[in-house]
Design a protein around this motif. Sequence first.
Motif: not given
Length: 113
Positions: A10-29
């Motif tokens: 993950f580059r920059g804040t991408a991982l932190a941003d992904l962790r902010e997704f709601p549970d369903g979207a995070r799991r799907e990602a």
Amino acid sequence: MTDNSKPVEFRGTALADLREFPDGARREAGFQLGLVELGRDPFDWKPMVTIGSGVREIRIREPDGAFRVIYVAKFEAAIFVLHCFQKKTQATSQRDIDLATQRYKDLVKELKQ
């Protein structure tokens, strides 16, 4: 990871941003990135050539909204996730495109060193 799979970086804040997704979207990602790790295409994606060569966008639609994961998998070293965000309008915002483009340029420069 299998022998022919690549790690995800993950580059920059991408991982932190992904962790902010709601549970369903995070799991799907995570599931979709897992497909990419195995050398397969995500279920719903499109090329993002305006950002850079080989850049793709994973499209995730959830009850909480539309979410995007922008990545590039063409490099030997890893699958690089450039940007993760919730899409608020029909078109991807210029801010999101600019951020992913800058991270792509920085990545290419770094890999050439």
